[in-house]
Each structure stands twice: as C-alpha cells, then as structure tokens.
Scaffold this active site. Sequence first.
Site, PDB file in Angstrom:
ATOM      1  N   GLU B  98       0.652  -1.319  -0.083  1.00 48.62           N
ATOM      2  CA  GLU B  98      -0.110  -0.020   0.034  1.00 48.62           C
ATOM      3  C   GLU B  98       0.599   1.202  -0.053  1.00 48.62           C
ATOM      4  O   GLU B  98       1.869   1.299   0.674  1.00 48.62           O
ATOM      5  CB  GLU B  98      -0.856   0.040   1.380  1.00 48.62           C
ATOM      6  N   PHE B  99       0.514   2.149  -0.982  1.00 45.72           N
ATOM      7  CA  PHE B  99       1.157   3.516  -0.903  1.00 45.72           C
ATOM      8  C   PHE B  99       0.179   4.446  -1.026  1.00 45.72           C
ATOM      9  O   PHE B  99      -0.972   4.459  -1.273  1.00 45.72           O
ATOM     10  CB  PHE B  99       1.837   3.625  -2.497  1.00 45.72           C
ATOM     11  N   GLU B 238     -14.868   2.499  18.271  1.00 48.74           N
ATOM     12  CA  GLU B 238     -15.933   3.218  18.219  1.00 48.74           C
ATOM     13  C   GLU B 238     -17.238   2.531  17.836  1.00 48.74           C
ATOM     14  O   GLU B 238     -18.249   2.997  17.749  1.00 48.74           O
ATOM     15  CB  GLU B 238     -15.873   4.493  17.540  1.00 48.74           C
ATOM     16  N   LYS B 252     -20.872  -5.710   3.514  1.00 52.78           N
ATOM     17  CA  LYS B 252     -20.289  -5.258   2.676  1.00 52.78           C
ATOM     18  C   LYS B 252     -19.991  -6.321   1.302  1.00 52.78           C
ATOM     19  O   LYS B 252     -19.878  -5.987   0.244  1.00 52.78           O
ATOM     20  CB  LYS B 252     -18.875  -4.666   3.151  1.00 52.78           C
ATOM     21  N   ARG B 360       7.818   3.717   2.129  1.00 55.13           N
ATOM     22  CA  ARG B 360       9.331   3.396   2.365  1.00 55.13           C
ATOM     23  C   ARG B 360       9.397   1.969   1.869  1.00 55.13           C
ATOM     24  O   ARG B 360       8.677   1.178   1.862  1.00 55.13           O
ATOM     25  CB  ARG B 360       9.366   3.493   3.796  1.00 55.13           C
ATOM     26  N   ASN B 491      18.824   6.408 -21.870  1.00 58.17           N
ATOM     27  CA  ASN B 491      18.855   5.346 -20.801  1.00 58.17           C
ATOM     28  C   ASN B 491      18.715   6.058 -19.397  1.00 58.17           C
ATOM     29  O   ASN B 491      19.728   6.494 -18.943  1.00 58.17           O
ATOM     30  CB  ASN B 491      19.856   4.351 -20.769  1.00 58.17           C
ATOM     31  N   THR B 516      26.562   4.499 -28.773  1.00 61.96           N
ATOM     32  CA  THR B 516      25.317   3.427 -28.612  1.00 61.96           C
ATOM     33  C   THR B 516      24.572   4.056 -27.686  1.00 61.96           C
ATOM     34  O   THR B 516      24.844   4.248 -26.633  1.00 61.96           O
ATOM     35  CB  THR B 516      26.123   2.028 -28.281  1.00 61.96           C
TER      36      THR B 516
END
Lengths: 686, 686
Positions: B98-99, B238, B252, B360, B491, B516
């Site tokens: 997850e980000f 809660e 759900k 991270r 590159n 190249t």
Amino acid sequence: INNEKKLKPDDCVRGNIPRPNLTFTLCFLKTMVNQVQRMDGGSQAPKSDSSGASNSGGESSKESSRCSTPLLDADRADRLREKMKRRIESGDRWFSLEFFPPRTSSGAVNLISRFDRMGSGGPLFIDITWHPAGDPGSDKETSSMMIASTAVNYCGLESVLHLTCCNQTKDQITAHLAKAKRLGLKNIMALRGDPLADVWEEEECGFNYATDLVKHIRWEFGDYFDICVAGYPTGHPEAESYEADLKYLKEKVDAGADFVITQLFFRAETFLKFVKDCRAVGITCPILPGIFPIQGYQSLRQLVKLSKLEVPEAMMQVIEPIKDNDAAIRNYGIQQAVDMCKVLLQSGDVPGLHFYTLNREVATMEVLKQLGLWNEDPRRPLPWAVSAHPKRKVEDVRPIFWASRPKSYIYRTQEWDEFPNGRWGNSSSPAFGELNDYYLFYLKSKSSKEALVKMWGEELMSEESVFEVFTNYITTQPNRNGHKVMCLPWNDDPLAPETNLLKGELEKVNRRGVLTINSQPNINGKPSSDPIVGWGPPGGYVFQKAYLEFFTSSENVTALLKVLKKYEPRVNYHIVNVQGKNITNAPEMQPNAVTWGIFPGREIVQPTVVDPVSFMYWKDEAFGLWIEQWAKLYEDESPSRMIIQYIHDNYYLVNLVDNDFPLENCLWQVIDDMFDLLDAPPVTVE
Amino acid sequence: INNEKKLKPDDCVRGNIPRPNLTFTLCFLKTMVNQVQRMDGGSQAPKSDSSGASNSGGESSKESSRCSTPLLDADRADRLREKMKRRIESGDRWFSLEFFPPRTSSGAVNLISRFDRMGSGGPLFIDITWHPAGDPGSDKETSSMMIASTAVNYCGLESVLHLTCCNQTKDQITAHLAKAKRLGLKNIMALRGDPLADVWEEEECGFNYATDLVKHIRWEFGDYFDICVAGYPTGHPEAESYEADLKYLKEKVDAGADFVITQLFFRAETFLKFVKDCRAVGITCPILPGIFPIQGYQSLRQLVKLSKLEVPEAMMQVIEPIKDNDAAIRNYGIQQAVDMCKVLLQSGDVPGLHFYTLNREVATMEVLKQLGLWNEDPRRPLPWAVSAHPKRKVEDVRPIFWASRPKSYIYRTQEWDEFPNGRWGNSSSPAFGELNDYYLFYLKSKSSKEALVKMWGEELMSEESVFEVFTNYITTQPNRNGHKVMCLPWNDDPLAPETNLLKGELEKVNRRGVLTINSQPNINGKPSSDPIVGWGPPGGYVFQKAYLEFFTSSENVTALLKVLKKYEPRVNYHIVNVQGKNITNAPEMQPNAVTWGIFPGREIVQPTVVDPVSFMYWKDEAFGLWIEQWAKLYEDESPSRMIIQYIHDNYYLVNLVDNDFPLENCLWQVIDDMFDLLDAPPVTVE
C-alpha cells in the site's frame, strides 16, 4: 489499361478468310496421339464448383486482414505478368508447359498426378487448352475449366486457361470468365477458335477474332486477368500475308494482351526473325516461343500435312532414314529441340520457353534437363504444398495433420473467405468442410482398386496383418505376395525424404501396432537451403519439434497415458477415438508451433502447428479413411472388412510433440517405455 | 452478481456512530511521517487523461482481434480476483503493497521510480490511498487517480484505487469511477472515509457506509471492477461491538465485495481469530492481513493513541528500553513482523500478506526477503516492461527502439484502440503520438538538472567530450570531475545485465564516436529461465539476433555504407538523420524479428522487432532527446549547447541487425572494418 477503345473499321472488313490458331493445330496433334476429345457424359460431376469459392481476390483479403503476412516469396503473391517482368529484369529464364484436358475420369487422375510431378520442376506456369466440342466450361472432371481449377487450387500451379470465342455469345463467354474468376483462375489465353463450318462466316455483333475476345475481357473484367494471345512465326498459311498477321497480333496486344505464345516452328531463326518483326511494328510485350519436341514419324508427317508447317529439308534428311525406329526419332526430337532452344536462349531475345507437352512427360523433361532449366532441387516456399488460388496467397500456416493430404486440406477449407495468416486456430475460424467426397478425382488415390488390394492384402487374417501392411510401407519391402506397398490410405506417396530419416524407428514401432501416419524429426536450426528439411528464402534457419501421429489399440493407450506422466511438460499429446473421446495436456487448447523459420530481415514464420481444434476435424477424416479407402475394398461381412472395422471402432488416434527441440527426440523413448510397461509382469504395472 | 438487492432496513437505522476505516488510520500514520497531503495547485496538469484511453476492455479487444495472442502468462490476462483464486488453489502465497499519493511533483517522480523497484519483487497488486482533501480524483500528478493510473499503465502493476464516499454526491462518485475505468483501473477499495464534521451525521439518500458504495459500484458498473473492503480484526474502538462490526463486514461482502484487507494488528492470533469469526458468519472471500512493520517509537506511540489500537504488553517491554535507538526499533519492527507473518502463513488461513509501506522500501522489503516472498529473480513474462492497462493485456510485440524507454513507448501509443498482437508494423496501425511532453512526471529523469550537469559535463569542449560521457556511462567509471555517469538521455538506468555482456565492445566503439544507445547480444536458444536473457514461461527457449543502435558522424556513415556492402544480406541496416534521410536495405520495409521464444505447447512469440516504419517515429524522439534533455541544460549560445546542437543536426542514427544469430555476432567486425577504412590512407579507400 484503356478498355474503351472502339472497334476499328478494319475489324469489320477483314473478310471471310479463316484465321486458324493454336487450338486448331493442337487439336489435330491430339488426334494423332489418339487423344481425341470425346466427352463421356456419365462421370459424376465433381462438387467443387458448387462450393462457390469466394469472389474476393487475394488483394482484398490481404487488406482486410488484421495481421500482414511476412512475404516470403514474392513470386507467390505476384500476378503472372509481374513474375515475367521480374524474371526478365533479373535474367532468370523460365519455362512453361501446355496440357490438354483428359478424355476420361482416370485420365484426369493421371493428369493431376502428372501436374504434381512436372510442377516440381518449376514451370513458371502451365496452360490448359479449350475445345468447344468437349464441354470445356462445365463442371465435369474432364473439362478444361475443372482441370485448370485443380491445377491452381490443388497443385499450386500458376495456370492459364485457354478460351475460344467463335460461335459463342457474349453472355456465354462472360459466364465462362466469371466462373474462371470464381475458381481462382487469373490468366486467360484468348483465342478465336475454329469455325464449325468449313467456311468462315463473320457473325454480326459476335466475336469474330481473338482481338474481340481480348477487348471483351478487358471491358468486362478490367485488369483482373492476365491475357495471353497466339503468334504465328511463319505467318498463318491461310492468312493474307505474314505482314497482315503481324498487324493482327499488334491489334491483339493493343487490345490488352500481356504476352504472346507462338505456334510451333522448327528453326530458331524463324522465331528470332518473328520477334524482330514484332518489335519493329511496336509489339513490346514478352513473346514466348512454342517448342514441340518431335516424338514420332507419323505424327510429324500428319502435322506437316494439316498445319501446312514446313519441316526444313535438313531435318527431313535426318528423319527419313530412321523413320521406323521410334526411339531414334524421339532421341532426335529431343536433340533437335535442345539445340534449337540453346540458340533461342543465347539470342537474348527469349526470356522463357513454352512446351507443347501433348500431356507426355519424358521428352519435355529431358529437353529441360539438358538445358539446365529443370529445377532438380526445387525450393519450397513453405514446408507444405501451397495453393495458387489468389485468396490463398497469404496463407502461411496449416495444421500438421494434413501434411500428406494437402489436397484434402485445401478441399476442406475451400469455403474459407480469409485465411488465418497470423496464427491458426482462432475460434472465429470457419469450420472445416465435411469430407464425404472421397471420389473426387483430385483427392483419389493414383492406384486402382486392384492395385490397392494387392498392396494392402487380398485377405486380412488379424490386426497383425494390418501392422504388416504399415511396416511394409515403411520398409518398401514387398509383402507376402510380392507386392510393394507404395501407399496407405493416409499417404498416397512413398515416405517423404524427411520422414525417411526416421525409417528405422518407424519400422520398429509399426511392427508392434503403433500404426504411424504422420511424423517429422526435430530440427534445431538447419539452413533454409537444406535439401531435405529446408524451405523458405535463402539465408534463413529452419526449426522443428519432433512429431509423431499414429493409430494404436486402447490397451496401448492405457499404458501410454501412464508413461506420459513422466514426460510432462516436455511432451504434449492429443489422444482421441472415433467417438471423439479426447485426452490432452495442451494448455488451454492453444496451437503448438512445430515448424518455424527465421529469415534475414523478416518476421518469424511458423507454417505448421498442432492445433487442438482442427485435430478434431482431422480425426473424422483419418478414421473415415479406414472405412472409405480400405474396408470397402472387401465384401460386406468379410473377415478382412471386419478387421478394419474393428480397428476403426476401437483404436485411438494419438499425436505427440516433443517440445524440447534442441535435445534428442524423446518420442521413441516414450513408445519404448509404453512397450516396456505392457511387457512387464502385471504386478509391476501398478 | 445480483446488484438489484434493495437496501435492507438496518442499513438506515445503524445510527450515528462513526465507523472509522483504514483511511482514517492511514491518514493519521502519514501525518506522523510528515507526509500530510497538501495539494500544490501550481503544477502542470499532465495530458495523459485527455487522451481518453479506449473504453473497450481487454476482453472485447481480444475478441475483435483477428489473430489471438498465445497466452504466455495467465496472470497478465486475468482479473485480480481470478489471480487470487488461482494462487489460493495452487497454494502460492502472495504479497501486496500500500502506498499513498505524493505531496510534490518530485515526490511523484520518486514514487514512480519506487514502484519500478518494488514492482520487481513481484507484488500481486499495489493500492493507492484516497484523501478527499487532496483532490484525489484530479489530473494533478500528485492525485491518487494519476498515481494509480501511472502504476497500471506505465509500471505494469495491478493496482487498487481507494475511494471514499462520505460527503460526496452519487454523481461525483460515478464520475470518479468512470474516469478510473477510462484510465484502465480495474480494482476499487471501497471505503466510507472520514466525516468532515467531528460528529457523524447520516445524509439522506447519500452514501453513509462503504456498503452503499459497494452497491453503487455494482449497480453502475456491473462486474467491471474488482472490489475490496476493509476489515477490523480488533473491532473498531468506536463500533457498537466486535460482533456488529463483523455483521457490517458481512453486509459489505454480500453487497458485492471480492476480498477484504484488514486494519493493522500486532498479534497473529488477533487476525486468525478474526478470520475464524468471519467464516463463522458466512464471509467466504479472501481476507488479507494488513501488516505494519514498526519503524519508530514516536510513530508507534501516536498510532496507539489515535487509533486506539492496543500494543501488547510484551512488545512494549521490548520497545521501551530501546526507544531512543532508531535502528534498534526498526530492526525490532522487522523481526516482529517477520515472526508474526510466519505464524500467519503457517496457519493455512492466510493466502497473502498486505503491507502498509508508508511509501518506504527498506523495512517491507527486508520482511519480505526474510519470508522468502520477495522475488529475487522475477520472471519476465516478455522481454520488455508490460503495461497492466486492460487493453494492453494482449500486447505481445514492440519495436526494439524503445527498449530503454518503455514508458515513453506506452505514452506514445496510449491512443491506440487495439494492439497489434500478431505482427507489428501493419500499415493500418495508428500513428505514434508526438512526444512533446518531456516534463510528464512518469517520463522524467529521476535525476535533477544539477545531477545531470555533473554527469554529462559542466562544460563540453568538443564532440570528444560527448564521446567521453557515453564511454563513462558504459564503464561506470567516474568522469574527470569525479562523478559517475548513471544515465543518458536515452537510458535513465544503468546498463541492463544483458547489455553488460557487451560492455567491452561497447566501451571501445563509444570511445571513437560510435555513440551506442541500444543493443542486444545474439542468443541461440538459451533456456527461458536464464537469469539474464530469459523471459516467458519455463521450459522454453529464447533467441535473439544481435542488435546495435548508435549515433555517429556522417563521415563514419559514409565509410560504414561501403563496409556494409560486404555484409549483404547478413546485416540489415537503417540509417537516418534528423531531417529523415533514410538509407536501408530492409526488404519491402518489413519488420525484422530480433527476439523470439519457443515454448512448450504454444505458438511462437516474437516480442521484439526492428520495424522500419516505427523507426521513423523513434528517430524524432531519439534526436529530440539530445536537445530536450541535454542541450537545454546549458545557456543559449554556449559552446556546450552548440556542440550538442551540432551533433543533433549532423549525426546519423544507425541501427544494425546481424541476421545470422547462430554465428558469432559480426556487428563489432562491421564497426572495426569501418574504422579500418577511415584509418586507411586515402588512396586505398577506393
């Protein structure tokens, strides 16, 4: 091409003098060799015309196709006049071969087989003559139309269909041309033909001259056809003059003809002068000399008498003393043709030679071999026998199953509008046609029923008798009764050179009831020029996965399935019986490419696949051949017939692919393991 | 899926108690690591959305295509829930990452580069969080929508986009979903989100719960999206009760969710009990534990305080004594996560692990490596970096030129409705998009302008200075000023391992001005599992033709062309300058396959071609990079800039293919011959 040119006044005032043409002379030649065209109306009409091959030409098919095919062989895609143009530019000489339609149904089978043999020498094209008396445009298997269509579709030969116009209505002519187009024919030799009456009477609003026919073709069909017309190097004996004949030829060419083939002649100078004269009056298209190797004294004499062609004195002086020696005459004819052709070719004015074969092979092949024009090692554009139908020019992949029955494959896919030219086995591909028409002359065995019984056994005693037939086919050893087994229902020819590489192993397994009908060795990058396994343009590399296809008993299959577990995922298999029970480890029923080639500056070509979907169609044909071609040789209820019926009902058809093409073929080991398992004492089977 | 289920009464009476979810907790976590979402409205809006990627999914594209692609990688074609199903059935564990979206434009560049690095470890998917305050659905380069789209399209990652529903209208939600679909996103994490006010007030006819959002997605988009929902292993602090929370989760899932990801937790038993309880109430879909490796003491304390999650006493006893030692805490966090994950995996109830990475890399990668889940040697499905956009799932061939710039290739072909999946270079292919958008964050260099100037030279003295830059890039030796040249305009990464095989020769020719930018060695049948050149499924063989692409002076090209005559037809070449002058010996402008693979039970795959048509498009980009990425680092009129401009204006771009892949690569010999010719005294040049 401007087709809208109006008839010139002199088209109508040329008078009543008949203008004989090639058809006339050739018809006469055929009389001499006892091949007069008589129609036997009783033969069954082949169904292939009713198939109504798609009207869409190769061009449109190519454009509508999502994936373009890498063009391996420009010759295959080009039209005839472009092929000629390229050869003329490159200086490569060519030859072409003229045939006339057969008289009988078995004659048709023989002629098709001759097309295959002579086609291997690499003619640029063949042509089929047209004789109004012989119902040439019909669906009969002996018609010019059907023979030319077969040459194109099933023998892969670029073909020119002759067409004569006299005594025919415009509508009749148009109908013939439309049918020719529908069948995939792209080239017409436009001729006047011979009048029915002795005296030539011009018809009003009809076709009186070949020029009219050329104009009509261009008017009705635009640029679709390539058109050839006849030229007369000595002028026609009944023509007003040599010059008038040249003028008529010029008119034919101006009307839209693409090239000229000449009447036969006996001296190179005759032809070379003719070409010079043609050029002088502005005829610029290719002019091909018609070559007639003398094959007998009587035929030559009659030819001279009827066609009013003059045999040079020097030739007659050689011939007269040997006139009773047929072999000597033939040898002389060959030598004379070779000498003349050499002069022609050396002149630089002759790009190709056209041979009047009289449907014979030996003399023409010998002349071509001596000239170095016969292609001893024909390059294969693809590893299978291509079709020349325009819509199949982009065809570049086929299932391997039909490798020995390419004509059957073409027949069963003739209704396809477009050929899967990127990959095979797309689910949207149309289905295969049924193969109920085993009798079709171009699908029939070359051997008679009697010959087949001798090869495959007057009387079968057991399944082992059948194993023996297969084994004898592989080894080419005579059977018990001294007859060589030259074909099997699945292979009408001896083993291919490539299959011959596997001969030892094939013999061994057939002897034990693994009845092989199709196989190829693995190949890990041989040059595309390899004489046995090579195909495609030079400078490439060809590859194959080892393939083996066979019938075998259900007991063997049970053992085989146990053995195959050890060979996962190296070996892919499909195992099916006549009811369609299907056992496979093919991932998601995808096709497996088993032959491919890598060429300079090209995409990869994979012309042969093992396709799970089409295997189910092949299965029906492969099982059907047991009954249609073998069982039916014997009486109902006879033991022989019951043995074949038993095999048909109980055996499985198996195909195996060894995916590890760089390693030694493991399929023989698979079969060995199967026999070991069968031979082992029962207790160890579990 | 039945989307027509009506809202149940208890959907409306659940009361006003807020139901915090993952978004809440993660948003808090981000606050702790100083990554609060603040939008900087000034950044340029990337154009990629206006492209309007085709609405047609991969499925329809596959059906409409004439040639089916051999399916090499089922994972690539399947939707996420099917991938999970297959992994669960086969017992292969997975992980996901997850980000959250970045705060700044340079953060976006860094995150994309992190996606590439972390993507190489083989996550089953990644997910991108959604924060209403951060304009998450916009076209800004920092928006959740754009980051997720980039992950899918340009990084080839299966991605899940979070979406919250509170305080949004149905139309807003639908617009977000439609945009996500248009961009190629296939998966949504449906969340309620946090209320704007402190006290939760239910809106009439709005979306009050994640369940409402799930229903809405299914109602509006049918089965298009895979849907994930959040689970709370400890029950939400809660929530009315743990049991009530389970009931909400069941709702759900019943509403159409495909799988569950849980909030983080500290003890394996917590999760395993939760799974057991879920199963007991009838939740049968996959439930993925959310894993949070502890990375610091302060962050942990705040987490505990705000989320009301309870850190187990035993953990606190370890942490407290080392609370001032960041490294020790991190190491403990890694160890704790590894230990917990091992228990989870051994339970048999956990098919995959979901990691809260906090953007991270180190901790998560270390945990995954210790668990043996990090894929050290990722299998490449194809030799180039694939895109995960549904319409590109059938893409199986690309021109080699963009080998080092796959994101640019994807960008320039994003408008294509269908991908040429049989062959490349069909004339009906749509043209390439212009590349004027060098600034787009996913196409940008990872290095800053300052870093680039250090690498490529503060001041260029001559063309030779440029040769030196190329040579230093190849050798990885520091330049005169002690800086390593880590990238070139063509590159952005160091040499690929495969190219490294050619390092010695590359260095030699670059030193002399053969600059190249792209190359590959010839490969004659290495196993598809080869760590350097392998790709595709196991058990196959891969092949390559040697390829070399470089810029060089027109003097060199003149000599090269003379030399190349000796190498016909073995070597194919295309030589072009910035004006488009094009010199080639490619037959009929056909593509040349330079990388292909042979696999068990499959058709042949040829994923890389040298295509003459697309080379003309690549040429513009390759020349453009001299100016856009290099010349513009210097002042107008400065000598450095003029040198680059001179090269841009006068050099040629050359590509060479050695078709004889089984032989030793002859391209180095070609270059040697060129230098020999240039070095020879003038008299011998002719």
